[in-house]
Design a protein around this motif. Structure first.
Motif, mmCIF file in Angstrom:
data_model
loop_
_atom_site.group_PDB
_atom_site.id
_atom_site.type_symbol
_atom_site.label_atom_id
_atom_site.label_comp_id
_atom_site.label_asym_id
_atom_site.label_seq_id
_atom_site.Cartn_x
_atom_site.Cartn_y
_atom_site.Cartn_z
ATOM 1 N N ILE A 40 35.155 47.266 85.948
ATOM 2 C CA ILE A 40 33.810 48.277 86.216
ATOM 3 C C ILE A 40 33.658 49.349 85.272
ATOM 4 O O ILE A 40 32.579 49.690 84.949
ATOM 5 N N LEU A 41 34.781 50.051 84.991
ATOM 6 C CA LEU A 41 34.584 50.904 83.655
ATOM 7 C C LEU A 41 34.029 50.459 82.456
ATOM 8 O O LEU A 41 33.228 51.131 81.719
ATOM 9 N N LEU A 42 34.338 48.872 82.150
ATOM 10 C CA LEU A 42 33.997 48.332 80.951
ATOM 11 C C LEU A 42 32.307 48.178 81.241
ATOM 12 O O LEU A 42 31.700 48.574 80.340
ATOM 13 N N GLY A 43 31.975 48.058 82.194
ATOM 14 C CA GLY A 43 30.407 47.731 82.682
ATOM 15 C C GLY A 43 29.859 49.089 82.601
ATOM 16 O O GLY A 43 28.541 49.023 81.907
ATOM 17 N N VAL A 59 25.056 33.385 70.512
ATOM 18 C CA VAL A 59 24.252 32.476 71.410
ATOM 19 C C VAL A 59 24.041 33.101 72.688
ATOM 20 O O VAL A 59 22.943 33.159 73.134
ATOM 21 N N TYR A 60 25.121 33.788 73.076
ATOM 22 C CA TYR A 60 25.066 34.499 74.233
ATOM 23 C C TYR A 60 24.669 35.861 74.490
ATOM 24 O O TYR A 60 25.259 36.522 75.181
ATOM 25 N N ARG A 61 23.852 36.165 73.606
ATOM 26 C CA ARG A 61 23.665 37.764 73.366
ATOM 27 C C ARG A 61 22.737 38.165 74.357
ATOM 28 O O ARG A 61 21.620 37.619 74.355
ATOM 29 N N PHE A 62 22.894 39.102 75.199
ATOM 30 C CA PHE A 62 22.468 39.613 76.278
ATOM 31 C C PHE A 62 22.234 41.097 75.664
ATOM 32 O O PHE A 62 22.975 41.638 74.938
ATOM 33 N N ASP A 63 21.282 41.894 76.651
ATOM 34 C CA ASP A 63 21.410 43.216 76.296
ATOM 35 C C ASP A 63 22.610 43.696 76.807
ATOM 36 O O ASP A 63 23.046 43.624 77.813
ATOM 37 N N LEU A 64 22.852 44.882 76.142
ATOM 38 C CA LEU A 64 24.393 45.565 76.686
ATOM 39 C C LEU A 64 24.213 45.879 78.061
ATOM 40 O O LEU A 64 25.257 45.951 78.864
ATOM 41 N N GLY A 68 26.556 45.021 81.084
ATOM 42 C CA GLY A 68 27.185 46.182 81.717
ATOM 43 C C GLY A 68 27.243 45.718 83.196
ATOM 44 O O GLY A 68 28.410 45.856 84.014
ATOM 45 N N TRP A 69 26.106 45.408 83.679
ATOM 46 C CA TRP A 69 25.929 44.869 85.002
ATOM 47 C C TRP A 69 26.744 43.955 85.592
ATOM 48 O O TRP A 69 27.197 43.626 86.707
ATOM 49 N N ILE A 70 26.708 42.840 84.507
ATOM 50 C CA ILE A 70 27.695 41.624 84.921
ATOM 51 C C ILE A 70 29.102 42.078 84.995
ATOM 52 O O ILE A 70 29.686 41.396 86.034
ATOM 53 N N HIS A 71 29.663 42.743 84.108
ATOM 54 C CA HIS A 71 30.837 43.336 84.380
ATOM 55 C C HIS A 71 31.199 44.082 85.572
ATOM 56 O O HIS A 71 32.110 44.067 86.246
ATOM 57 N N ILE A 72 30.401 44.689 85.775
ATOM 58 C CA ILE A 72 30.410 45.781 87.527
ATOM 59 C C ILE A 72 30.506 44.801 88.465
ATOM 60 O O ILE A 72 31.295 44.830 89.225
ATOM 61 N N VAL A 73 29.554 43.695 88.773
ATOM 62 C CA VAL A 73 29.514 42.969 89.771
ATOM 63 C C VAL A 73 30.910 42.043 89.688
ATOM 64 O O VAL A 73 31.502 41.760 90.654
ATOM 65 N N VAL A 74 31.176 41.539 88.658
ATOM 66 C CA VAL A 74 32.725 40.808 88.413
ATOM 67 C C VAL A 74 33.694 41.662 88.765
ATOM 68 O O VAL A 74 34.656 41.116 89.423
ATOM 69 N N THR A 106 33.036 35.053 81.898
ATOM 70 C CA THR A 106 32.238 36.101 81.161
ATOM 71 C C THR A 106 33.058 36.795 80.135
ATOM 72 O O THR A 106 32.386 37.185 79.003
ATOM 73 N N GLN A 107 34.583 36.747 80.343
ATOM 74 C CA GLN A 107 35.163 37.492 79.089
ATOM 75 C C GLN A 107 35.154 36.464 77.880
ATOM 76 O O GLN A 107 34.990 37.087 76.686
ATOM 77 N N PHE A 108 34.690 34.946 77.895
ATOM 78 C CA PHE A 108 35.016 34.443 76.782
ATOM 79 C C PHE A 108 33.642 34.619 76.604
ATOM 80 O O PHE A 108 33.610 34.738 74.976
ATOM 81 N N MET A 109 32.449 34.844 77.025
ATOM 82 C CA MET A 109 31.038 35.091 76.413
ATOM 83 C C MET A 109 31.003 36.278 75.803
ATOM 84 O O MET A 109 30.537 36.811 75.043
ATOM 85 N N PHE A 110 32.183 37.174 76.149
ATOM 86 C CA PHE A 110 32.018 38.687 75.707
ATOM 87 C C PHE A 110 33.143 38.998 74.483
ATOM 88 O O PHE A 110 32.954 39.945 74.001
ATOM 89 N N VAL A 111 33.595 37.831 74.185
ATOM 90 C CA VAL A 111 34.467 38.135 72.978
ATOM 91 C C VAL A 111 33.868 38.511 71.809
ATOM 92 O O VAL A 111 34.504 39.513 71.129
ATOM 93 N N PRO A 112 32.688 38.238 71.207
ATOM 94 C CA PRO A 112 32.187 39.040 70.066
ATOM 95 C C PRO A 112 31.944 40.249 70.266
ATOM 96 O O PRO A 112 31.866 41.134 69.234
ATOM 97 N N TYR A 113 31.691 40.847 71.433
ATOM 98 C CA TYR A 113 31.373 42.138 71.599
ATOM 99 C C TYR A 113 32.631 43.046 71.522
ATOM 100 O O TYR A 113 32.584 44.155 71.117
#
Length: 143
Positions: A40-43, A59-64, A68-74, A106-113
């Motif tokens: 949640i804090l990361l989001g 490839v999985y580039r989303f808006d930051l 953030g919202w994905i991490h909050i929900v997860v 989601t963490q796998f997709m977030f690795v490049p960030y």
């Protein structure tokens, strides 16, 4: 002397072991409840547009803000699942496995960030899944 009724005996040391959590289940629930607020804090940091995150062509580039919202929900799902596990609810184990699996993806997709964050959290998610699928109830076989 008369025998004690079953209701008074249940709370003592001789109670049924299936009512108790195993050590790995307690570990999994605690880590779920730790990983959730951190996610949640990361989001929140992602929504605030922190300069900590950066990824070029991906490839999985989303808006930051979306990340953030994905991490909050997860993170909220991880906290709820962790509470279900440590309170030994019937849905807790399944919810914990599902939430940890979604967090792993989601963490796998977030690795490049932010790889220094995502890789250790992926390892924790795998430990949670292992603990919740391998060990059940009061049986401590193997640990």
């Amino acid at each position: 002397m008369a025998a004690m009724p079953n209701e008074t005996r249940r709370g003592h040391k001789g109670s049924d072991s299936s009512d108790r959590l195993s050590g790995p289940s307690i570990f999994a629930g605690a880590v779920l409840m730790l990983s959730g607020p951190l996610s949640i804090l990361l989001g929140a940091s992602g929504i605030a547009g922190d300069n900590l995150f950066a990824a070029s062509q991906y490839v999985y580039r989303f808006d930051l803000t979306a990340w953030g919202w994905i991490h909050i929900v997860v993170g909220l799902a991880l906290v709820v699942a962790g509470l279900g596990v440590v309170t030994n609810k019937s849905w807790g184990r399944g919810a914990g496995i599902a939430a940890a699996g979604i967090s792993l993806i989601t963490q796998f997709m977030f690795v490049p960030y932010y790889p220094l964050w995502a890789i250790p959290v992926m390892a924790l998610d795998l430990l949670i899944i292992f603990a919740l699928t391998r060990f059940h109830g009061g049986t401590n076989s193997g640990w």
